[in-house]
Design a protein around this motif. Structure first.
Motif, PDB file in Angstrom:
ATOM      1  N   VAL A   1      -5.073   6.948   3.414  1.00 37.32           N
ATOM      2  CA  VAL A   1      -4.800   7.139   4.840  1.00 37.32           C
ATOM      3  C   VAL A   1      -3.291   7.212   5.035  1.00 37.32           C
ATOM      4  CG1 VAL A   1      -5.029   6.140   7.158  1.00 37.32           C
ATOM      5  CG2 VAL A   1      -6.899   5.923   5.517  1.00 37.32           C
ATOM      6  N   HIS A   2      -2.830   8.201   5.786  1.00 40.68           N
ATOM      7  CA  HIS A   2      -1.394   8.376   6.002  1.00 40.68           C
ATOM      8  C   HIS A   2      -0.800   7.131   6.674  1.00 40.68           C
ATOM      9  CE1 HIS A   2       2.400  10.150   7.491  1.00 40.68           C
ATOM     10  NE2 HIS A   2       2.223  11.058   6.523  1.00 40.68           N
ATOM     11  N   TRP A   3       0.440   6.814   6.308  1.00 41.40           N
ATOM     12  CA  TRP A   3       1.086   5.602   6.827  1.00 41.40           C
ATOM     13  C   TRP A   3       1.247   5.600   8.341  1.00 41.40           C
ATOM     14  CZ3 TRP A   3       5.408   6.786   9.539  1.00 41.40           C
ATOM     15  CH2 TRP A   3       6.097   7.955   9.222  1.00 41.40           C
ATOM     16  N   ILE A   4       1.277   6.783   8.971  1.00 39.16           N
ATOM     17  CA  ILE A   4       1.469   6.825  10.419  1.00 39.16           C
ATOM     18  C   ILE A   4       0.280   6.214  11.158  1.00 39.16           C
ATOM     19  CG2 ILE A   4       0.432   9.097  10.804  1.00 39.16           C
ATOM     20  CD1 ILE A   4       3.580   7.656  12.524  1.00 39.16           C
TER      21      ILE A   4
ATOM     22  N   ILE B   1       0.818  -1.215   0.000  1.00 40.25           N
ATOM     23  CA  ILE B   1       0.000   0.000   0.000  1.00 40.25           C
ATOM     24  C   ILE B   1       0.853   1.267   0.000  1.00 40.25           C
ATOM     25  CG2 ILE B   1      -1.675   1.338   1.359  1.00 40.25           C
ATOM     26  CD1 ILE B   1      -2.977  -1.229   2.172  1.00 40.25           C
ATOM     27  N   TYR B   2       1.935   1.264   0.789  1.00 41.52           N
ATOM     28  CA  TYR B   2       2.724   2.495   0.950  1.00 41.52           C
ATOM     29  C   TYR B   2       4.088   2.421   0.248  1.00 41.52           C
ATOM     30  CZ  TYR B   2      -0.846   3.410   4.467  1.00 41.52           C
ATOM     31  OH  TYR B   2      -2.035   3.595   5.109  1.00 41.52           O
ATOM     32  N   HIS B   3       4.382   1.287  -0.381  1.00 38.44           N
ATOM     33  CA  HIS B   3       5.607   1.107  -1.159  1.00 38.44           C
ATOM     34  C   HIS B   3       6.874   1.368  -0.333  1.00 38.44           C
ATOM     35  CE1 HIS B   3       2.844   0.901  -4.497  1.00 38.44           C
ATOM     36  NE2 HIS B   3       2.376   2.116  -4.207  1.00 38.44           N
ATOM     37  N   PHE B   4       6.871   0.883   0.913  1.00 40.48           N
ATOM     38  CA  PHE B   4       8.039   1.023   1.789  1.00 40.48           C
ATOM     39  C   PHE B   4       9.125   0.042   1.368  1.00 40.48           C
ATOM     40  CE2 PHE B   4       6.281   2.892   6.037  1.00 40.48           C
ATOM     41  CZ  PHE B   4       5.771   3.986   5.337  1.00 40.48           C
TER      42      PHE B   4
ATOM     43  N   PHE C   1      -5.106  -2.013  13.128  1.00 38.13           N
ATOM     44  CA  PHE C   1      -4.164  -2.366  12.059  1.00 38.13           C
ATOM     45  C   PHE C   1      -4.881  -3.056  10.896  1.00 38.13           C
ATOM     46  CE2 PHE C   1      -1.034  -5.323  10.121  1.00 38.13           C
ATOM     47  CZ  PHE C   1      -0.176  -4.364   9.603  1.00 38.13           C
ATOM     48  N   ALA C   2      -5.993  -3.739  11.176  1.00 35.72           N
ATOM     49  CA  ALA C   2      -6.715  -4.437  10.112  1.00 35.72           C
ATOM     50  C   ALA C   2      -7.381  -3.459   9.141  1.00 35.72           C
ATOM     51  CB  ALA C   2      -7.763  -5.374  10.724  1.00 35.72           C
ATOM     52  N   TRP C   3      -7.930  -2.344   9.653  1.00 41.07           N
ATOM     53  CA  TRP C   3      -8.752  -1.484   8.815  1.00 41.07           C
ATOM     54  C   TRP C   3      -8.138  -0.123   8.494  1.00 41.07           C
ATOM     55  CZ3 TRP C   3     -12.739  -3.446   6.258  1.00 41.07           C
ATOM     56  CH2 TRP C   3     -13.226  -4.679   6.707  1.00 41.07           C
ATOM     57  N   ALA C   4      -7.032   0.233   9.125  1.00 35.26           N
ATOM     58  CA  ALA C   4      -6.418   1.541   8.856  1.00 35.26           C
ATOM     59  C   ALA C   4      -5.679   1.611   7.521  1.00 35.26           C
ATOM     60  CB  ALA C   4      -5.471   1.913  10.002  1.00 35.26           C
TER      61      ALA C   4
END
Length: 483
Positions: free
Chosen positions: A377-380, A301-304, A369-372
């Motif tokens: 939505v920001h990665w933080i 999702i955030y390409h970390f 953590f399941a739905w955020a």
């Protein structure tokens, strides 16, 4: 008239007993300088640090390997499920090591276990890091986990050797946190050192050596802390001959059999031990499942990259410190009041206040953590889900361990804790093997919800023990606290 042969033998035994007393009869004076309780404060702190540092060094080896998994897959041409085996088998090794180390320490003392365990584990880890074929890597990781995990079983004994009951709980906090801090910091440590050395997977093993080496050198300055061993060595030095005791081999085999069978018996026959072990085991294993799910979520999702994924575990670390703080607050307030009302002998259930809070925080963190995670939505936000999770996870564990210790006392408390540790590391080794498949099949939100609903279903466990603990203790097949 000469005495009868039987009487002569009896008199000879009496004279020998006076001259050469058995080990069980040796004791020390209250002000004895060799008694670890009378050591200077700095010396107590040093010997308390060693079990905590050992625990951290060994457990960071579980997750420092995780950033290397994609590289290992390419290097040895194996599937992800296979590449996970060095992680899982290293963790499974933690089940076996304590079973041998605990009885060994009761006969030969604590110090020798520290001196043997770390060099063996470091040797196997070094071979694993040098492996040029995958089977060798897997086997060496298993042996490293088995040999290095021994100190995890005797750390509590070392601390109780040194500190009185009033201070032992505070002194043990570092030792209790170590099995959680290590896995939480491992992904970050492994990711950064692998990146620093041109994505060489071998440094995921060698970084454990860099951490463990100085700790082992420190341990060489340890003194023995176990009372019976100190008295044995002192008597041997003073008289020139060893005090009489039961044969070491027979005693070791007897204690080894008990170390294996009693925790298993308690797991299946003691509901108190079984349900608390399952609950703490699940919470601990969830952290190991994050080795797969954090990578999957934050990369997809955030390409970390791996270093950024490692940093996301710091949210869990913050939660750990909240857990310790909350346990300390409950201990200083509610538990202290209960202790005063009971003239210093409060019911063990008063140890569960932190677990009651933790049982609520754990599903909150998992649902969060399941739905955020979402591109909008920001990665933080999902990173912060680690705070209530870590808080709940460690709070449940600390409360559960202190509770079973108070319930079963010195005689059977170690076996109850061993049962807890066995299931904890079995589940910890197993969860990474199926977590990614669950996420790929159900998707991020519902895969995370499976774990969250499981935590929600287990929420009543500490509450039931808090409310009904006295009656459950009364039904136990083992001697338990009557408070």
């Amino acid at each position: 008239m000469c005495p009868k042969p039987e009487r002569a033998i009896h008199l000879l035994k009496i004279r020998r007993a006076k001259r050469d007393p058995p080990l069980a009869e040796l004791d020390w004076d209250p002000d004895d300088v060799d008694n670890p309780h009378n050591w200077p404060f700095w010396k107590k702190v040093f010997h308390t640090m060693i079990p905590a540092l050992y625990g951290f060094a060994v457990t960071i080896g579980t997750s420092a390997y995780t950033p290397a998994i994609p590289i290992v897959m390419k290097r040895f041409n194996v599937e992800r499920e296979v590449a996970l085996l060095p992680l899982s088998l290293y963790t499974f090794g933690f089940v076996v090591g304590p079973m041998v180390a605990a009885p060994m320490s009761e006969i030969y003392g604590r110090r020798i276990v520290y001196w043997i365990a770390m060099p063996l584990s470091m040797t196997f880890t070094a071979i694993a890091g040098s492996a040029n074929n995958f089977p060798l890597l897997v086997v060496m990781r298993l042996l490293a986990g088995m040999s290095g995990s021994g100190p995890l079983a005797i750390g509590a004994g070392t601390i109780s050797d040194i500190w009185d009951r009033k201070n032992s709980g505070k002194a043990a906090l570092g030792y209790v946190m170590a099995p959680f801090l290590g896995p939480a910091l491992g992904p970050l440590t492994g990711a950064y050192i692998i990146d620093q050395y041109n994505h060489n997977w071998r440094f995921s093993q060698w970084v454990v050596l860099f951490i463990a080496g100085p700790i082992f050198i420190l341990s060489l300055f340890m003194e023995e802390t176990m009372k019976s061993r100190i008295l044995y060595l002192r008597a041997k030095k003073t008289t020139g001959k060893a005090p009489r005791k039961e044969g070491d081999t027979h005693l070791l085999l007897s204690k080894l059999a008990r170390a294996i069978t009693r925790p298993i018996h308690m797991m299946f026959r003691e509901p108190l031990v079984a349900f608390l072990s399952i609950y703490t085991g699940f919470a601990f294993a969830m952290m190991f499942s994050f080795f797969g799910s954090y990578n999957y979520v934050f990369q997809k999702i955030y390409h970390f990259d791996q270093k950024e994924v490692g940093l996301t575990f710091l949210g869990i670390l913050v939660g750990f410190f909240f857990a310790v703080a909350s346990f300390g607050v409950f201990d200083a307030t509610l538990y202290t009041r209960a202790s005063k009302r009971a003239n210093g002998n409060p019911a063990p259930e008063h140890r569960l206040y932190a677990a009651l809070l933790g049982s609520i925080m754990l599903p909150i963190g998992l649902f969060w953590f399941a739905w955020a995670p979402n591109k909008n939505v920001h990665w933080i936000v999902p990173v912060l889900a680690g705070v209530p999770f870590g808080w709940g996870c460690l709070a449940i564990f600390i409360s559960a361990i202190t509770y079973v210790a108070d319930v079963y006392g010195a005689a059977n408390g170690a076996s109850a804790a061993a049962a807890n540790g066995t299931l904890r590391f079995i589940l910890g080794g197993a969860f990474p093997l199926f977590t990614l498949q669950l996420y790929e099949t159900l998707g991020i939100h519902w895969a995370g919800s499976v774990f969250a609903f499981t935590a929600l279903a287990m929420l009543p466990v500490p509450w039931v023990f808090f409310l009904k603990g006295k009656s459950l203790r009364a039904r136990s097949r083992y001697e338990t606290s009557k408070n």
